[in-house]
Motif scaffolding. Sequence first.
Motif, PDB file in Angstrom:
ATOM      1  N   ASP A 152       4.566   1.804   1.797  1.00 13.28           N
ATOM      2  CA  ASP A 152       5.712   2.313   1.045  1.00 13.28           C
ATOM      3  C   ASP A 152       6.257   3.581   1.688  1.00 13.28           C
ATOM      4  O   ASP A 152       7.468   3.762   1.802  1.00 13.28           O
ATOM      5  CB  ASP A 152       5.323   2.601  -0.408  1.00 13.28           C
ATOM      6  N   GLU A 153       5.344   4.456   2.101  1.00 10.59           N
ATOM      7  CA  GLU A 153       5.756   5.699   2.758  1.00 10.59           C
ATOM      8  C   GLU A 153       6.486   5.401   4.068  1.00 10.59           C
ATOM      9  O   GLU A 153       7.540   5.985   4.344  1.00 10.59           O
ATOM     10  CB  GLU A 153       4.528   6.575   3.026  1.00 10.59           C
ATOM     11  N   SER A 178       0.836  -1.199   0.000  1.00 10.28           N
ATOM     12  CA  SER A 178       0.000   0.000   0.000  1.00 10.28           C
ATOM     13  C   SER A 178       0.868   1.244   0.000  1.00 10.28           C
ATOM     14  O   SER A 178       2.061   1.198   0.290  1.00 10.28           O
ATOM     15  CB  SER A 178      -0.922   0.013   1.223  1.00 10.28           C
ATOM     16  N   ILE A 179       0.277   2.356  -0.325  1.00 12.32           N
ATOM     17  CA  ILE A 179       0.997   3.632  -0.327  1.00 12.32           C
ATOM     18  C   ILE A 179       1.522   3.934   1.073  1.00 12.32           C
ATOM     19  O   ILE A 179       2.656   4.366   1.234  1.00 12.32           O
ATOM     20  CB  ILE A 179       0.090   4.763  -0.846  1.00 12.32           C
ATOM     21  N   ALA A 180       0.712   3.679   2.104  1.00 11.21           N
ATOM     22  CA  ALA A 180       1.131   3.937   3.482  1.00 11.21           C
ATOM     23  C   ALA A 180       2.329   3.071   3.855  1.00 11.21           C
ATOM     24  O   ALA A 180       3.265   3.541   4.503  1.00 11.21           O
ATOM     25  CB  ALA A 180      -0.025   3.709   4.452  1.00 11.21           C
TER      26      ALA A 180
END
Length: 84
Positions: A13-14, A9-11
Amino acid sequence: MEIELAEGSIAADELRLLIERIERLEEEKKAMAGDIRDVYAEARARGYDPKTMRTVVRLRKMETHARQEAEAILDTYKAALGLA
Protein backbone atom coordinates in the motif's frame (compact mmCIF):
# COMPACT_ATOMS: atom_id res chain seq x y z
CA MET A 1 17.28 -4.38 2.36
CA GLU A 2 14.25 -6.05 0.85
CA ILE A 3 10.69 -5.17 1.80
CA GLU A 4 7.95 -7.80 1.81
CA LEU A 5 5.42 -6.70 -0.82
CA ALA A 6 2.57 -9.17 -0.50
CA GLU A 7 -0.61 -7.86 -2.10
CA GLY A 8 -2.65 -5.95 0.47
CA SER A 9 0.29 -5.57 2.83
CA ILE A 10 1.19 -2.25 4.40
CA ALA A 11 4.41 -2.15 2.34
CA ALA A 12 2.50 -2.72 -0.91
CA ASP A 13 0.00 0.00 0.00
CA GLU A 14 2.84 2.37 0.87
CA LEU A 15 4.59 1.61 -2.43
CA ARG A 16 1.37 2.20 -4.38
CA LEU A 17 0.88 5.57 -2.64
CA LEU A 18 4.47 6.59 -3.39
CA ILE A 19 4.11 5.60 -7.05
CA GLU A 20 0.83 7.51 -7.36
CA ARG A 21 2.43 10.55 -5.78
CA ILE A 22 5.31 10.40 -8.26
CA GLU A 23 2.82 10.08 -11.12
CA ARG A 24 0.91 13.18 -9.94
CA LEU A 25 4.15 15.15 -9.64
CA GLU A 26 5.21 14.05 -13.14
CA GLU A 27 1.88 15.36 -14.49
CA GLU A 28 2.38 18.66 -12.65
CA LYS A 29 5.91 18.89 -14.08
CA LYS A 30 4.54 18.29 -17.58
CA ALA A 31 1.94 21.04 -17.10
CA MET A 32 4.57 23.41 -15.71
CA ALA A 33 6.83 22.77 -18.72
CA GLY A 34 3.91 23.69 -20.96
CA ASP A 35 3.39 26.91 -19.03
CA ILE A 36 7.07 27.80 -19.40
CA ARG A 37 6.89 27.15 -23.16
CA ASP A 38 3.89 29.48 -23.32
CA VAL A 39 5.82 32.27 -21.58
CA TYR A 40 8.72 31.89 -24.02
CA ALA A 41 6.25 31.98 -26.93
CA GLU A 42 4.72 35.16 -25.49
CA ALA A 43 8.20 36.66 -25.15
CA ARG A 44 8.96 35.80 -28.78
CA ALA A 45 5.70 37.42 -29.88
CA ARG A 46 6.73 40.58 -28.03
CA GLY A 47 10.08 40.68 -29.84
CA TYR A 48 12.37 39.06 -27.25
CA ASP A 49 14.82 36.29 -28.11
CA PRO A 50 13.83 33.13 -26.17
CA LYS A 51 17.24 31.49 -26.68
CA THR A 52 18.96 34.45 -25.03
CA MET A 53 16.34 34.52 -22.29
CA ARG A 54 17.01 30.82 -21.55
CA THR A 55 20.71 31.66 -21.25
CA VAL A 56 19.95 34.49 -18.83
CA VAL A 57 17.72 32.20 -16.73
CA ARG A 58 20.51 29.58 -16.63
CA LEU A 59 23.09 32.22 -15.62
CA ARG A 60 20.84 33.58 -12.87
CA LYS A 61 20.62 30.09 -11.34
CA MET A 62 24.41 29.93 -11.01
CA GLU A 63 26.39 31.08 -8.01
CA THR A 64 28.22 34.35 -8.68
CA HIS A 65 31.67 32.77 -8.55
CA ALA A 66 30.64 29.92 -10.86
CA ARG A 67 29.12 32.37 -13.34
CA GLN A 68 32.26 34.55 -13.28
CA GLU A 69 34.45 31.50 -13.83
CA ALA A 70 32.31 30.30 -16.76
CA GLU A 71 32.38 33.79 -18.32
CA ALA A 72 36.17 34.01 -17.92
CA ILE A 73 36.64 30.63 -19.61
CA LEU A 74 34.29 31.67 -22.43
CA ASP A 75 36.23 34.93 -22.88
CA THR A 76 39.50 32.98 -23.03
CA TYR A 77 38.13 30.59 -25.66
CA LYS A 78 36.68 33.46 -27.71
CA ALA A 79 40.00 35.32 -27.62
CA ALA A 80 41.89 32.17 -28.67
CA LEU A 81 39.56 31.82 -31.65
CA GLY A 82 39.66 35.49 -32.59
CA LEU A 83 36.02 36.09 -31.64
CA ALA A 84 36.65 38.72 -28.99
